[in-house]
Each structure stands twice: as structure tokens, then as C-alpha cells.
Design a protein around this motif. Structure first.
Motif, PDB file in Angstrom:
ATOM      1  N   GLU B 334       0.912  -1.159   0.027  1.00 47.30           N
ATOM      2  CA  GLU B 334       0.069  -0.003  -0.041  1.00 47.30           C
ATOM      3  C   GLU B 334       0.836   1.338  -0.012  1.00 47.30           C
ATOM      4  O   GLU B 334       0.433   2.353  -0.598  1.00 47.30           O
ATOM      5  N   ALA B 338       0.507   4.298  -2.734  1.00 51.89           N
ATOM      6  CA  ALA B 338       0.326   5.815  -2.429  1.00 51.89           C
ATOM      7  C   ALA B 338       1.402   6.406  -3.264  1.00 51.89           C
ATOM      8  O   ALA B 338       1.225   7.515  -3.739  1.00 51.89           O
ATOM      9  N   ASP B 364      -7.873  11.375  -0.514  1.00 49.25           N
ATOM     10  CA  ASP B 364      -8.648  10.447  -0.356  1.00 49.25           C
ATOM     11  C   ASP B 364      -8.055   9.194   0.415  1.00 49.25           C
ATOM     12  O   ASP B 364      -8.606   8.896   1.675  1.00 49.25           O
ATOM     13  N   LEU B 365      -6.907   8.871  -0.207  1.00 47.52           N
ATOM     14  CA  LEU B 365      -6.208   7.715   0.446  1.00 47.52           C
ATOM     15  C   LEU B 365      -5.753   7.803   2.053  1.00 47.52           C
ATOM     16  O   LEU B 365      -6.054   7.047   2.872  1.00 47.52           O
ATOM     17  N   ALA B 368      -8.792   7.932   4.112  1.00 45.25           N
ATOM     18  CA  ALA B 368      -9.395   6.360   4.317  1.00 45.25           C
ATOM     19  C   ALA B 368      -8.441   5.707   5.215  1.00 45.25           C
ATOM     20  O   ALA B 368      -8.872   4.869   6.078  1.00 45.25           O
ATOM     21  N   HIS B 369      -7.234   5.886   5.491  1.00 46.92           N
ATOM     22  CA  HIS B 369      -6.322   4.985   6.012  1.00 46.92           C
ATOM     23  C   HIS B 369      -6.564   5.685   7.473  1.00 46.92           C
ATOM     24  O   HIS B 369      -6.255   4.817   8.670  1.00 46.92           O
ATOM     25  N   ARG B 371      -8.798   7.027   9.015  1.00 45.22           N
ATOM     26  CA  ARG B 371     -10.133   6.168  10.020  1.00 45.22           C
ATOM     27  C   ARG B 371      -9.991   4.884  10.140  1.00 45.22           C
ATOM     28  O   ARG B 371     -10.587   4.199  10.863  1.00 45.22           O
ATOM     29  N   GLN B 372      -8.716   4.308   9.783  1.00 42.56           N
ATOM     30  CA  GLN B 372      -8.474   2.948   9.926  1.00 42.56           C
ATOM     31  C   GLN B 372      -8.622   2.303  11.426  1.00 42.56           C
ATOM     32  O   GLN B 372      -9.413   1.421  11.617  1.00 42.56           O
ATOM     33  N   ARG B 465      -4.748  -5.166  11.792  1.00 43.68           N
ATOM     34  CA  ARG B 465      -4.766  -4.675  10.429  1.00 43.68           C
ATOM     35  C   ARG B 465      -6.022  -5.144   9.555  1.00 43.68           C
ATOM     36  O   ARG B 465      -6.016  -4.950   8.561  1.00 43.68           O
TER      37      ARG B 465
END
Lengths: 226, 466
Positions: B334, B338, B364-365, B368-369, B371-372, B465
Motif C-alpha cells: 500500500e 500511494a 482520499d487515500l 481512508a487510512h 479512519r483505519q 490490520r
């Protein structure tokens, strides 16, 4: 007397020409590149329902100067044909079965050896895909784009283009009304447009705001009925 | 040297990092066909370099040739002319390669189809290995997370079959296990091009077994796998409950190790924890050396990013590399995704790669991460794992049975989330940030001495994860 239209309207074609890129210009360029035989990238696009994901996949397939094989996630079984030098498209990866996930996983591993490009789409970013971790991270390694929703102006332009492609005359005030009063995702907008086209033929009326009002009211009634 | 090639070399020298240029490009030559076919042919000394150059530079050569000649030109790659045994040239320039090592043919249906004009040659000994030339020890970034594994792999590559057999590499998804064993395979091939090497993913091995079963060709299958000098098998956990495959692999394993042939295995977990594998197979995995690859720490992630950018002849500033590395912690794949996004964004908008551009490209990426993982989720997972109450994560109790899991949770919070030390302290019963710092140091030190703790951290990290 009502006119019954013959079902001879041209099937809607999804290509890059009738996609208004809006904030998706970079994505569209990458997809055009992916369609060329020398590109061996992996690309993943995601976006909300009605954002134009499937349209873009179809447009890429249509523009591809290479063998293409395209699947919906739920249809992928144990064996996924991998055309050498080709482009493999898998829509709705979020709906892949366990066997389908292994098949796509193997496609990733084989892609380099057979010169295969991969184009995938789903409803969420890779991080939130409920897939096996080894597949999910491989998707995460791809070039990822979110299909950005169109602005109202871009939606208006998209509607106008689709109407033109169908041979319809659509006045700007009709589009404005539609955008202000109806659901504004592209799927719903196209559905109203299609019904409007049909009703203008059946009722021999022009595509007016009044007719749109009737259609929207009818759709609300249908949606509200048990 | 012809004019086209001098121009091409000069341009590449300017564009590529010196190390890349000197390793792969400098020693290539270029020749032309007969007068009626002026298409240039770039000559490479061996198949390893052929594969590498084809995948990374052929397109560039073709672009330059098009610009130089003012029209599309059929530029091809070819091997340096072999001694007499080579067959008659085709079309004035193409040569048949020298015969390759006489090994039984690989199970056929998996044979890759070559993809470019230069690949009309039959599959070479190198291509039959299925190794990826991009994955070498040179391109592998080393840090605390993988230095033991790298050292072991390097030693095995130097003395295949005699040092550690099998070499069992395990670690979470996307941490570079595959890169490491390809690097090992490539190093062996470089020094022993006559060795019969094969990289195979466990799923493909399974497919070979199924095919042998359907086609009643187990003899060919067995002969092939037992003829190998080096077998690299990836993701052995895929053998889970595939009894016939395990049976075949068991016999192949015995035959190869008895003949002092090297076996390399990767897996997502420690041998004893692999589910659905026969005990006799698991016990054999312990014969050699088992090494772990851990998730890379921040500095190593930064180094990985800079290294990958450099491979694309792009200089990545430290601040951009740190931005990506700080926000994407879970795995190298990942991280690479990126980086690709940032490079594509910069190329498309024709802008320099700056911190602001990277933030924009990864909007965006990163969202999103980030919020992981929540701190609450980490606390609950650790509490469940050690069978203590979640409330103990916030309590003042200092008994070992509670304090240690709490420290582990703090360490995980620091490793897996972008929260600051004070924020982590607040979430653990309003503790001071120095307490968090102490916890992280304690756990980092302890894991080096305590295998059980190290294992717990590995499992918890994987669980969190998702």
C-alpha cells in the motif's frame, strides 16, 4: 390514441466521448493509456453507486487496442481467463466469491509473466474491501482512483450529451428542473431521461418541464406504494 | 557506435541515476540490419539483462528511436551472438539463443507467453525460473524488520543446498517475503546460470498437482520438481487442507533435501501455527532455519519509498517520503500504491513533487487510512487477547498481568495510528506522554529478548490490520 414506440432505439454506448470527466480528467487519461497495448499497469477505481464506474470500465474496454476480458465480481469462478498481452477487467470486486478472490489473486501473480494489464472497480477504497488480505493489499498496490462525483453543471452536460445521443431535444430548463427536484445520482437521472424519451413518443409531447413533473410524481408514487 | 545509439546513451545517462545507467545500459551495444531494414537492434550480453532491459527500458528506447528517425521504428532487443552452436540468423539480425540446460519440461499450461517483439525467442532458462528480475538484493531495502531474513537469504544464495535447508521465511502480508526469495533466486541464477531454478506460488503448485491428476501425468510432474536445484515456493499456507498436494510436496521435499538441493518456503505465519498442514510436513520445515520478516519501521518505510522512486529516476524529497510513510503503516504494497498515486498526479498536472502536491494527491487515500484504527479498538483487541478488562487499560493498576498488556496496547497505538504520544496517553486513563514513551521503549526492548512477546505482537498486529 397513444403511439406505441418501436423498440429500435440505439443501445446506449458507454465510451469516453459521452463521459464528462469533470474532476476525473486524470483518471480518464490513465484509462485511455491502459487501453493501449504497451501498458501493463494495475488500476483500481472506486466510487459510490451511480458515480460512473461501470461506464468508465466499459469505455476502457471499448477503446482497448488489445484483447479484453471483462467480468462482474460475482461471476468470477475458479478460472479467470488471462489473455496474454490483454486487459482483464473485473467490476464489483467487493462481490467476489472466495474462489473468485483466489482467481484474481492468481491473475495478479501471473500478470507480469503474460503482459496483462488489470483494471478493477469496487464500492470502497482497498482499505475497506472485505477481501482476503493478500488480495486486498495487492489491490492496494495498484494505482487507485476514486471516481469523483460530478458537479451539477457537469451532470447537466452529461444529461445533454446523452439526450443528444438519443436524438432528444432537451431544453436547459428541463435539465435544471430535473437536477433540482429529482434524485441527482447519474443512475436515477438517466432512468428519468429514458422514461422522458419514451413518454414524449407515446404521448406525442415535447420534453417539457410539465412532463418531467408528471414523470417524477409517478416515480414517487411507485416508490411510495407498498 | 552509431549516431542513434550515442544520442540514446547520452539522454539516458542524463535521465537515469548513475548506478542504474552503469549497471544496465552502459555496456549495451546497438547494431543495424541490412540496408533495406535499418531497424536498430540493441544487443544485450545475457538473458537476465535482456529480461530486465525489456521490462524497464525497451519502451524508452523505442520512443527515442521514433524521435531520432522521425517515424516509428521497429527497434528490437537481442542477445549477444552465441558461439558457433547458434542457428542461422533470421531476417538478418535475429539469432537463436544457445540451448538451455536440459531439464524436464515444466508443466505446460502455466508457461507464460512472451509479450514483446523481442520475446519471440523461446523461453530462456531464466524465463523458466519465473523469477522477477526487478526483485534483487540490490533493490531490497534492509532495516531492523528484515535484516536477519536478508542475511540468511544471502547466505543461502551463496551456498545453496548446504547452509540452511529449508529456509522458511514468514511474516505478514505485503512485507517483502516474495521480494526476498526472488532476490535469493536471482542471486543464485547470476552465479550459477546452469542451475535449474523454479519459483512457484503454492496455488500454482496445487494447480500443477490437479493437472497432473487429470492428465494422469504424475511421472512428468514428479520428475520435473525433483530435477530442480532450487525450489522457491511462496505462500505455503495455501496448502491448507489440500491433502494430495501436501503428499506430493512432502515427497518432493524429501527427494530434494536428500539430494542437497535447496528449498525456500514462505508463509504468512510461524510453521507451527499454519493450519491444515500435516505434522510431518511442519516438522520438516524446522529442519533448516526459520526467519521472520516484520513490518518495516518508519525509517525503513521512508527508505523503501525513496528507493522505489529512484528506480523510476525520480528524486523524492524527505518530507514527501515521510508524509507517505507516516500515514501508511500496514504494508509495503500500500506504501507503493500511494507513491504511484503521487507520481501519477505530478506527471498528469506537470507539477513538481512537493509536500502540498503529495497531500493533494493522497487526500482520499490518507483520509481512508486515518479512519483505519481507533485507540478504543486497539484497547479492546489487546484486552481480549490477554483476557483482561478493557477498563484495565484506563486503570491505575500496576500489576504485571495488567501493566504489560497496557504497554503493548500503547506500543500498538504508536505503531499503527498517527495519534501523538499525548493523545495516546489521554486515551489510556489520562497518562502523561512520557509514560507512553516509556511503554513503547520497554516493549521495543523486550521483544528482542522475549520470543513469546514478539509472537504476541506479530499476531496482534495482524489482527488489528484486519
Amino acid at each position: 390514441m397513444r403511439q406505441i414506440p418501436l423498440d429500435i432505439r440505439p443501445a446506449p454506448v458507454a465510451d469516453f466521448a459521452n463521459f464528462v470527466p469533470g474532476a476525473n480528467a486524470e483518471l480518464v487519461e490513465r484509462l485511455c493509456h491502459l487501453a493501449t497495448p504497451l501498458a501493463f499497469d494495475a488500476l483500481y477505481i472506486w466510487g459510490e453507486l451511480g458515480s460512473g464506474r461501470s461506464h468508465l470500465l466499459q469505455a476502457t474496454a471499448a477503446a482497448a487496442g488489445r484483447p479484453v476480458t471483462a467480468w462482474r465480481g460475482a461471476e468470477v469462478g475458479e478460472d479467470l481467463p488471462l489473455p496474454p498481452g490483454g486487459l482483464l477487467i473485473v467490476d464489483e470486486v467487493d462481490r467476489l466469491s472466495p474462489e473468485g478472490q483466489i482467481a484474481l489473486f492468481r491473475a495478479f501473480n501471473t500478470a507480469r509473466l503474460v503482459g496483462l494489464a488489470l483494471l478493477m472497480a469496487g464500492d470502497a477504497p482497498p482499505l475497506h474491501l472485505a477481501l482476503r488480505e493478500d488480495l486486498r493489499t495487492r489491490i492496494g498496490q495498484a494505482l487507485i482512483y476514486q471516481v469523483q462525483p460530478l458537479s451539477d453543471e457537469e451532470k447537466a452536460e452529461t444529461l445533454a450529451r446523452h439526450a443528444r445521443a438519443r436524438g432528444m431535444r432537451l431544453e436547459p430548463e428541463v435539465i435544471t428542473y430535473l437536477l433540482r427536484h429529482g434524485r441527482r445520482d447519474l443512475g436515477s437521472l438517466f432512468a428519468v431521461l429514458e422514461e422522458l424519451d419514451e413518454q414524449t413518443l407515446i404521448r406525442k409531447r415535447s420534453a417539457s418541464v410539465a412532463l418531467v413533473k408528471e414523470i417524477l410524481a409517478g416515480r414517487e408514487e411507485t416508490a411510495g406504494s407498498p | 557506435m552509431n549516431d542513434f545509439w550515442s544520442t540514446c546513451l547520452a539522454r539516458l545517462q542524463g535521465e537515469l541515476p548513475a548506478q542504474q545507467f552503469n549497471t544496465w545500459i552502459k555496456n549495451l551495444t546497438c547494431e543495424h540490419g541490412p540496408d533495406d531494414d535499418p531497424a536498430p537492434r540493441v544487443v544485450v550480453p545475457n538473458r537476465f539483462i535482456l529480461q530486465w532491459v525489456r521490462e524497464r527500458y525497451l519502451q524508452k528506447f523505442q520512443e527515442y528511436a521514433k524521435e531520432y528517425y522521425g517515424k516509428p521504428v521497429n527497434l528490437t532487443l537481442g542477445l549477444l551472438e552465441a558461439p558457433k552452436s547458434a542457428a542461422a540468423p533470421a531476417a538478418g539480425i535475429q539469432k537463436t539463443p544457445p540451448p538451455v540446460a536440459a531439464a524436464p519440461a515444466a508443466p505446460a499450461s502455466n508457461t507464460p507467453t512472451p509479450r514483446s517483439a523481442a520475446a519471440v525467442l523461446p523461453p530462456s532458462a531464466y524465463e523458466k525460473t519465473r523469477l522477477n528480475p526487478d526483485f534483487t538484493f540490490d533493490t531490497l531495502v534492509t532495516g531492523r524488520a528484515n535484516d536477519l531474513a536478508r542475511a540468511a537469504a544471502f547466505q543461502v544464495a551463496t551456498n545453496p543446498g548446504t547452509s540452511y535447508n529449508p529456509l522458511f521465511v514468514y511474516g505478514g502480508v505485503g512485507l517483502g517475503k516474495t521480494h526476498l526469495i526472488h532476490a535469493l533466486g536471482n542471486a543464485v541464477f547470476r552465479h550459477n546460470p546452469d542451475m535449474v531454478i523454479r519459483y512457484v506460488h503454492a496455488e500454482d503448485y496445487y494447480a500443477d498437482v490437479v493437472r497432473a491428476f487429470q492428465q494422469k501425468s504424475f511421472d512428468v510432474f514428479k520428475r520435473y520438481y525433483r530435477s530442480l536445484d532450487l525450489l522457491l515456493i511462496d505462500d505455503i499456507q495455501f496448502f491448507n487442507n489440500k491433502n494430495r498436494t501436501q503428499e506430493e510436496f512432502f515427497h518432493a521435499f524429501n527427494a530434494l533435501t536428500e539430494a542437497k538441493k535447496q528449498i525456500i518456503i514462505t508463509c504468512d505465519t510461524y510453521p507451527k501455527d499454519v493450519t491444515g498442514l500435516e505434522d510431518r510436513l511442519i516438522s520438516r520445515f524446522d529442519w533448516g532455519l526459520t526467519v521472520q520478516i516484520e513490518p518495516p519501521e518508519l525509517e525503513m518505510r521512508v527508505a523503501i519509498l525513496k528507493n522505489k522512486a529512484e528506480a523510476d529516476a525520480i528524486h523524492l524529497n524527505d518530507d514527501v517520503a515521510f508524509l507517505i510513510a507516516k500515514n501508511l503503516r500496514s504494508n509495503v504494497r500500500e506504501l507503493e500504491g500511494a507513491l504511484k498515486k503521487v507520481l501519477a498526479f505530478a506527471r498528469f498536472h506537470n507539477r513538481e513533487i512537493t509536500l502540498d502536491l503529495a497531500k493533494e494527491a493522497l487526500k482520499d487515500l490518507l483520509g481512508a487510512h486515518n479512519r483505519q484504527l481507533t485507540l478504543e479498538h486497539i484497547q479492546k483487541t489487546v484486552a481480549d487477547y490477554y483476557k483482561i478488562k478493557v477498563a484495565d487499560m484506563h486503570s491505575k493498576k500496576r500489576t504485571r498481568a495488567i501493566a504489560r498488556p497496557r504497554q503493548i496496547a500503547m506500543w500498538l497505538a504508536k505503531e499503527l495510528t498517527p495519534f501523538s504520544y499525548p493523545a495516546i496517553g489521554d486515551a489510556f486513563g489520562n497518562r502523561d506522554h512520557t509514560t507512553v514513551l516509556h511503554a513503547c521503549r520497554t516493549v521495543a526492548d523486550l521483544r528482542l529478548q522475549d520470543a513469546q512477546l514478539n509472537h504476541d505482537l506479530h499476531v496482534l498486529t495482524q489482527v488489528l490490520r484486519g
